[in-house]
Design an enzyme around this catalytic site. Structure first.
Site, PDB file in Angstrom:
ATOM      1  N   GLY A   1      -7.139  -3.985   6.403  1.00 26.38           N
ATOM      2  CA  GLY A   1      -8.400  -3.680   5.721  1.00 26.38           C
ATOM      3  C   GLY A   1      -8.322  -3.975   4.244  1.00 26.38           C
ATOM      4  O   GLY A   1      -8.668  -3.136   3.413  1.00 26.38           O
TER       5      GLY A   1
ATOM      6  N   TYR B   1     -15.516  10.727  13.326  1.00 21.57           N
ATOM      7  CA  TYR B   1     -14.584  10.123  12.346  1.00 21.57           C
ATOM      8  C   TYR B   1     -13.463  11.106  12.040  1.00 21.57           C
ATOM      9  O   TYR B   1     -12.278  10.754  12.014  1.00 21.57           O
ATOM     10  CB  TYR B   1     -15.382   9.779  11.079  1.00 21.57           C
ATOM     11  CG  TYR B   1     -14.555   9.392   9.870  1.00 21.57           C
ATOM     12  CD1 TYR B   1     -13.983   8.130   9.776  1.00 21.57           C
ATOM     13  CD2 TYR B   1     -14.349  10.296   8.819  1.00 21.57           C
ATOM     14  CE1 TYR B   1     -13.233   7.768   8.654  1.00 21.57           C
ATOM     15  CE2 TYR B   1     -13.602   9.942   7.704  1.00 21.57           C
ATOM     16  CZ  TYR B   1     -13.044   8.678   7.622  1.00 21.57           C
ATOM     17  OH  TYR B   1     -12.298   8.329   6.523  1.00 21.57           O
TER      18      TYR B   1
HETATM   19  N1  LIG Z   1     -13.308   5.392   0.261  1.00 21.58           N
HETATM   20  C1  LIG Z   1     -13.197   6.699   0.450  1.00 21.58           C
HETATM   21  O1  LIG Z   1     -13.823   7.513  -0.241  1.00 21.58           O
HETATM   22  C2  LIG Z   1     -12.288   7.231   1.520  1.00 21.58           C
HETATM   23  C3  LIG Z   1     -12.197   8.609   1.704  1.00 21.58           C
HETATM   24  C4  LIG Z   1     -11.350   9.086   2.694  1.00 21.58           C
HETATM   25  C5  LIG Z   1     -10.601   8.214   3.458  1.00 21.58           C
HETATM   26  N2  LIG Z   1     -10.729   6.878   3.263  1.00 21.58           N
HETATM   27  C6  LIG Z   1      -9.949   5.996   4.113  1.00 21.58           C
HETATM   28  O2  LIG Z   1      -9.362   5.006   3.306  1.00 21.58           O
HETATM   29  C7  LIG Z   1      -9.286   3.778   4.051  1.00 21.58           C
HETATM   30  C8  LIG Z   1      -9.952   2.661   3.243  1.00 21.58           C
HETATM   31  O3  LIG Z   1     -11.283   3.021   2.981  1.00 21.58           O
HETATM   32  P1  LIG Z   1     -12.186   2.201   1.951  1.00 21.58           P
HETATM   33  O4  LIG Z   1     -13.407   3.054   1.740  1.00 21.58           O
HETATM   34  O5  LIG Z   1     -11.397   1.756   0.809  1.00 21.58           O
HETATM   35  O6  LIG Z   1     -12.545   0.892   2.765  1.00 21.58           O
HETATM   36  P2  LIG Z   1     -13.792   0.562   3.692  1.00 21.58           P
HETATM   37  O7  LIG Z   1     -14.967   0.300   2.844  1.00 21.58           O
HETATM   38  O8  LIG Z   1     -13.932   1.590   4.755  1.00 21.58           O
HETATM   39  O9  LIG Z   1     -13.278  -0.820   4.287  1.00 21.58           O
HETATM   40  C9  LIG Z   1     -12.535  -0.841   5.430  1.00 21.58           C
HETATM   41  C10 LIG Z   1     -11.673  -2.104   5.453  1.00 21.58           C
HETATM   42  O10 LIG Z   1     -11.200  -2.197   6.782  1.00 21.58           O
HETATM   43  C11 LIG Z   1     -11.581  -3.458   7.308  1.00 21.58           C
HETATM   44  N3  LIG Z   1     -11.884  -3.283   8.720  1.00 21.58           N
HETATM   45  C12 LIG Z   1     -12.794  -2.458   9.300  1.00 21.58           C
HETATM   46  N4  LIG Z   1     -12.803  -2.656  10.623  1.00 21.58           N
HETATM   47  C13 LIG Z   1     -11.884  -3.627  10.872  1.00 21.58           C
HETATM   48  C14 LIG Z   1     -11.435  -4.295  12.038  1.00 21.58           C
HETATM   49  N5  LIG Z   1     -11.951  -4.033  13.255  1.00 21.58           N
HETATM   50  N6  LIG Z   1     -10.481  -5.243  11.909  1.00 21.58           N
HETATM   51  C15 LIG Z   1      -9.972  -5.558  10.698  1.00 21.58           C
HETATM   52  N7  LIG Z   1     -10.338  -4.961   9.568  1.00 21.58           N
HETATM   53  C16 LIG Z   1     -11.288  -4.020   9.653  1.00 21.58           C
HETATM   54  C17 LIG Z   1     -12.795  -3.918   6.494  1.00 21.58           C
HETATM   55  O11 LIG Z   1     -12.921  -5.332   6.434  1.00 21.58           O
HETATM   56  P3  LIG Z   1     -13.837  -6.142   7.511  1.00 21.58           P
HETATM   57  O12 LIG Z   1     -15.096  -5.364   7.685  1.00 21.58           O
HETATM   58  O13 LIG Z   1     -14.051  -7.507   6.928  1.00 21.58           O
HETATM   59  O14 LIG Z   1     -13.045  -6.254   8.750  1.00 21.58           O
HETATM   60  C18 LIG Z   1     -12.424  -3.381   5.128  1.00 21.58           C
HETATM   61  O15 LIG Z   1     -11.536  -4.271   4.485  1.00 21.58           O
HETATM   62  C19 LIG Z   1      -9.955   4.037   5.397  1.00 21.58           C
HETATM   63  O16 LIG Z   1      -8.976   4.343   6.358  1.00 21.58           O
HETATM   64  C20 LIG Z   1     -10.815   5.256   5.115  1.00 21.58           C
HETATM   65  O17 LIG Z   1     -11.050   6.027   6.287  1.00 21.58           O
HETATM   66  C21 LIG Z   1     -11.550   6.364   2.312  1.00 21.58           C
END
Ligand SMILES: NC(=O)c1ccc[n+]([C@@H]2O[C@H](COP(=O)([O-])OP(=O)(O)OC[C@H]3O[C@@H](n4cnc5c(N)ncnc54)[C@H](OP(=O)(O)O)[C@@H]3O)[C@@H](O)[C@H]2O)c1
Length: 205
Positions: free
Chosen positions: A18, A166
Protein backbone atom coordinates in the site's frame (compact mmCIF):
# COMPACT_ATOMS: atom_id res chain seq x y z
CA UNK A 1 22.66 11.61 4.67
CA UNK A 2 22.50 8.09 6.12
CA UNK A 3 22.18 8.15 9.90
CA UNK A 4 24.71 5.90 11.67
CA UNK A 5 21.96 3.80 13.23
CA UNK A 6 20.54 3.05 9.77
CA UNK A 7 23.86 2.23 8.10
CA UNK A 8 23.46 -1.52 8.33
CA UNK A 9 20.23 -1.24 6.33
CA UNK A 10 21.93 0.36 3.33
CA UNK A 11 21.17 -1.62 0.16
CA UNK A 12 18.86 -4.01 1.98
CA UNK A 13 15.30 -4.57 0.87
CA UNK A 14 12.02 -3.47 2.41
CA UNK A 15 8.59 -4.41 1.10
CA UNK A 16 5.96 -1.77 1.84
CA UNK A 17 2.42 -2.77 0.94
CA UNK A 18 0.00 0.00 0.00
CA UNK A 19 2.78 2.41 -0.92
CA UNK A 20 0.67 4.58 -3.22
CA UNK A 21 -0.56 7.16 -0.72
CA UNK A 22 -0.58 8.18 2.95
CA UNK A 23 1.50 6.35 5.54
CA UNK A 24 2.80 3.82 2.98
CA UNK A 25 4.30 6.37 0.62
CA UNK A 26 5.82 8.31 3.54
CA UNK A 27 7.49 5.17 4.92
CA UNK A 28 8.71 4.10 1.48
CA UNK A 29 10.25 7.52 0.85
CA UNK A 30 11.92 7.64 4.27
CA UNK A 31 13.45 4.19 3.73
CA UNK A 32 14.77 5.09 0.25
CA UNK A 33 16.25 8.22 1.81
CA UNK A 34 18.09 5.95 4.25
CA UNK A 35 19.57 3.88 1.44
CA UNK A 36 17.22 0.89 1.26
CA UNK A 37 15.78 -0.74 -1.82
CA UNK A 38 12.03 -0.40 -1.34
CA UNK A 39 9.51 -2.49 -3.21
CA UNK A 40 6.31 -0.46 -2.90
CA UNK A 41 3.20 -2.25 -4.03
CA UNK A 42 -0.35 -1.18 -4.78
CA UNK A 43 -2.95 -1.82 -7.45
CA UNK A 44 -2.39 1.58 -9.08
CA UNK A 45 1.09 2.60 -10.14
CA UNK A 46 0.89 6.37 -10.87
CA UNK A 47 2.14 7.89 -7.61
CA UNK A 48 4.54 5.05 -6.89
CA UNK A 49 6.27 5.55 -10.22
CA UNK A 50 6.41 9.29 -9.51
CA UNK A 51 7.93 8.54 -6.11
CA UNK A 52 10.61 6.42 -7.78
CA UNK A 53 11.47 9.31 -10.11
CA UNK A 54 11.44 11.86 -7.23
CA UNK A 55 13.74 9.72 -5.09
CA UNK A 56 16.13 9.38 -8.01
CA UNK A 57 16.20 13.10 -8.80
CA UNK A 58 16.59 13.95 -5.09
CA UNK A 59 19.74 11.81 -5.12
CA UNK A 60 18.55 9.49 -2.32
CA UNK A 61 20.97 6.60 -1.90
CA UNK A 62 18.28 3.94 -2.02
CA UNK A 63 15.99 2.78 -4.81
CA UNK A 64 12.24 2.76 -5.11
CA UNK A 65 10.92 -0.25 -6.99
CA UNK A 66 7.23 0.02 -7.88
CA UNK A 67 5.35 -3.27 -8.10
CA UNK A 68 1.76 -3.67 -9.19
CA UNK A 69 0.00 -6.16 -6.95
CA UNK A 70 -3.62 -6.71 -5.97
CA UNK A 71 -3.27 -7.95 -2.43
CA UNK A 72 -6.75 -9.46 -2.48
CA UNK A 73 -5.37 -11.96 -5.00
CA UNK A 74 -3.09 -14.60 -3.47
CA UNK A 75 -1.43 -15.39 -6.81
CA UNK A 76 -0.42 -11.73 -7.18
CA UNK A 77 1.22 -11.77 -3.73
CA UNK A 78 3.05 -15.03 -4.41
CA UNK A 79 4.35 -13.80 -7.74
CA UNK A 80 5.56 -10.54 -6.14
CA UNK A 81 7.28 -12.56 -3.42
CA UNK A 82 8.87 -14.85 -5.97
CA UNK A 83 10.12 -11.83 -8.01
CA UNK A 84 11.66 -10.29 -4.87
CA UNK A 85 13.37 -13.56 -3.99
CA UNK A 86 14.72 -14.19 -7.49
CA UNK A 87 15.59 -10.65 -8.64
CA UNK A 88 16.85 -9.35 -5.29
CA UNK A 89 18.25 -11.03 -2.20
CA UNK A 90 14.86 -11.56 -0.57
CA UNK A 91 13.11 -9.33 1.96
CA UNK A 92 14.80 -7.86 5.03
CA UNK A 93 11.85 -5.77 6.23
CA UNK A 94 8.19 -6.43 5.50
CA UNK A 95 5.82 -3.60 6.33
CA UNK A 96 2.21 -4.74 6.12
CA UNK A 97 0.64 -1.33 5.65
CA UNK A 98 -2.10 -1.68 3.02
CA UNK A 99 -5.54 -1.47 4.49
CA UNK A 100 -9.10 -1.31 3.30
CA UNK A 101 -11.61 0.67 5.35
CA UNK A 102 -14.90 0.19 3.55
CA UNK A 103 -17.90 1.77 5.32
CA UNK A 104 -19.79 -1.54 5.46
CA UNK A 105 -21.55 -1.88 8.79
CA UNK A 106 -22.58 -5.18 10.29
CA UNK A 107 -26.33 -4.69 9.79
CA UNK A 108 -26.39 -3.05 6.39
CA UNK A 109 -22.95 -3.52 4.82
CA UNK A 110 -22.27 -5.69 1.79
CA UNK A 111 -20.62 -9.08 1.90
CA UNK A 112 -18.31 -7.95 -0.91
CA UNK A 113 -17.13 -5.03 1.25
CA UNK A 114 -16.51 -7.35 4.22
CA UNK A 115 -14.60 -9.76 1.95
CA UNK A 116 -12.41 -6.96 0.61
CA UNK A 117 -11.51 -5.86 4.15
CA UNK A 118 -10.80 -9.44 5.22
CA UNK A 119 -8.74 -10.10 2.08
CA UNK A 120 -6.54 -7.01 2.34
CA UNK A 121 -6.38 -6.38 6.09
CA UNK A 122 -6.14 -9.97 7.33
CA UNK A 123 -5.35 -12.52 4.61
CA UNK A 124 -2.86 -10.44 2.59
CA UNK A 125 -1.06 -9.46 5.79
CA UNK A 126 -0.85 -13.13 6.77
CA UNK A 127 0.35 -14.29 3.34
CA UNK A 128 2.95 -11.48 3.12
CA UNK A 129 4.13 -12.38 6.63
CA UNK A 130 4.53 -16.06 5.78
CA UNK A 131 6.33 -15.24 2.53
CA UNK A 132 8.65 -12.78 4.32
CA UNK A 133 9.41 -15.39 6.98
CA UNK A 134 10.28 -17.99 4.30
CA UNK A 135 12.50 -15.46 2.53
CA UNK A 136 14.31 -14.52 5.75
CA UNK A 137 14.98 -18.20 6.43
CA UNK A 138 16.12 -18.84 2.86
CA UNK A 139 18.59 -15.93 2.94
CA UNK A 140 19.69 -16.56 6.54
CA UNK A 141 18.67 -13.08 7.60
CA UNK A 142 18.92 -12.89 11.37
CA UNK A 143 17.84 -9.30 11.91
CA UNK A 144 14.73 -8.97 9.75
CA UNK A 145 11.59 -7.09 10.72
CA UNK A 146 7.92 -7.70 10.12
CA UNK A 147 5.86 -4.62 10.91
CA UNK A 148 2.08 -4.60 10.94
CA UNK A 149 0.34 -1.23 10.64
CA UNK A 150 -2.67 -1.56 12.88
CA UNK A 151 -5.13 1.03 14.20
CA UNK A 152 -6.68 2.18 17.43
CA UNK A 153 -9.69 0.36 15.95
CA UNK A 154 -7.76 -2.83 16.64
CA UNK A 155 -7.89 -2.05 20.36
CA UNK A 156 -11.31 -0.56 20.99
CA UNK A 157 -14.70 -0.51 19.26
CA UNK A 158 -16.04 2.99 18.68
CA UNK A 159 -19.80 3.66 18.49
CA UNK A 160 -19.77 4.24 14.72
CA UNK A 161 -21.44 1.42 12.84
CA UNK A 162 -19.47 1.98 9.62
CA UNK A 163 -16.22 1.16 11.40
CA UNK A 164 -17.33 -2.08 13.09
CA UNK A 165 -16.26 -4.56 10.44
CA UNK A 166 -13.03 -2.66 9.79
CA UNK A 167 -12.44 -2.74 13.53
CA UNK A 168 -12.92 -6.53 13.55
CA UNK A 169 -10.18 -6.89 10.92
CA UNK A 170 -7.86 -4.64 12.95
CA UNK A 171 -8.52 -6.69 16.10
CA UNK A 172 -7.45 -9.68 13.97
CA UNK A 173 -4.14 -7.87 13.33
CA UNK A 174 -3.66 -7.45 17.08
CA UNK A 175 -4.15 -11.22 17.51
CA UNK A 176 -1.94 -12.10 14.53
CA UNK A 177 0.89 -9.85 15.69
CA UNK A 178 0.89 -11.45 19.12
CA UNK A 179 0.49 -14.90 17.52
CA UNK A 180 3.53 -14.27 15.32
CA UNK A 181 5.52 -13.13 18.33
CA UNK A 182 4.67 -16.42 20.06
CA UNK A 183 5.36 -18.59 16.98
CA UNK A 184 8.75 -16.98 16.45
CA UNK A 185 9.65 -17.74 20.05
CA UNK A 186 8.82 -21.41 19.46
CA UNK A 187 10.39 -21.85 16.04
CA UNK A 188 14.13 -21.18 16.23
CA UNK A 189 14.99 -24.39 18.13
CA UNK A 190 13.07 -26.46 15.60
CA UNK A 191 14.42 -25.06 12.37
CA UNK A 192 17.79 -25.57 10.77
CA UNK A 193 18.82 -22.08 9.99
CA UNK A 194 19.83 -20.73 13.37
CA UNK A 195 18.28 -17.75 15.03
CA UNK A 196 15.86 -15.63 13.11
CA UNK A 197 15.13 -12.64 15.27
CA UNK A 198 12.29 -10.93 13.51
CA UNK A 199 10.58 -8.37 15.61
CA UNK A 200 6.90 -8.19 14.88
CA UNK A 201 6.00 -4.64 15.72
CA UNK A 202 2.55 -3.24 15.95
CA UNK A 203 2.25 0.40 15.03
CA UNK A 204 -0.94 1.91 16.40
CA UNK A 205 -2.19 4.83 14.32
N1 LIG B 1 -4.75 7.23 7.83
C1 LIG B 1 -5.22 7.02 9.06
O1 LIG B 1 -5.71 7.93 9.73
C2 LIG B 1 -5.16 5.64 9.66
C3 LIG B 1 -5.67 5.45 10.94
C4 LIG B 1 -5.61 4.18 11.49
C5 LIG B 1 -5.03 3.14 10.78
N2 LIG B 1 -4.57 3.36 9.53
C6 LIG B 1 -4.00 2.23 8.81
O2 LIG B 1 -2.80 2.64 8.21
C7 LIG B 1 -2.64 1.94 6.96
C8 LIG B 1 -2.41 2.97 5.84
O3 LIG B 1 -3.50 3.85 5.80
P1 LIG B 1 -3.47 5.18 4.92
O4 LIG B 1 -4.67 5.97 5.37
O5 LIG B 1 -2.14 5.79 4.95
O6 LIG B 1 -3.66 4.64 3.45
P2 LIG B 1 -4.98 4.43 2.59
O7 LIG B 1 -5.45 5.75 2.12
O8 LIG B 1 -5.95 3.58 3.33
O9 LIG B 1 -4.34 3.65 1.36
C9 LIG B 1 -4.25 2.29 1.39
C10 LIG B 1 -3.11 1.84 0.48
O10 LIG B 1 -3.30 0.45 0.31
C11 LIG B 1 -3.39 0.17 -1.07
N3 LIG B 1 -4.35 -0.91 -1.24
C12 LIG B 1 -5.65 -0.97 -0.86
N4 LIG B 1 -6.19 -2.12 -1.27
C13 LIG B 1 -5.21 -2.79 -1.93
C14 LIG B 1 -5.14 -4.04 -2.61
N5 LIG B 1 -6.21 -4.84 -2.74
N6 LIG B 1 -3.96 -4.40 -3.17
C15 LIG B 1 -2.88 -3.59 -3.10
N7 LIG B 1 -2.88 -2.42 -2.46
C16 LIG B 1 -4.03 -2.02 -1.90
C17 LIG B 1 -3.84 1.47 -1.75
O11 LIG B 1 -3.41 1.57 -3.10
P3 LIG B 1 -4.35 1.08 -4.33
O12 LIG B 1 -5.74 1.54 -4.03
O13 LIG B 1 -3.77 1.68 -5.57
O14 LIG B 1 -4.24 -0.39 -4.39
C18 LIG B 1 -3.11 2.48 -0.90
O15 LIG B 1 -1.77 2.61 -1.34
C19 LIG B 1 -3.89 1.10 6.76
O16 LIG B 1 -3.65 -0.22 7.19
C20 LIG B 1 -4.90 1.77 7.67
O17 LIG B 1 -5.91 0.87 8.12
C21 LIG B 1 -4.61 4.59 8.95
Amino acid sequence: MVRPSMERWGDRLALVTGALVGIGVAMAQALVQQGLKVVGCARTMGNIEELAAECKSAGYPGTSIPYRCDLSNEEDILSMSSAIRSQHSGVDICINNAGSGRPDSLLSGSTSGWKEMLNVNVLALSICTQEAYQSLKEWNVDDGHIININSMSGHRVVPQSVTHFYSATKYAITALTEGLRQELREHPPHIQIGDIQMRPTEQVT
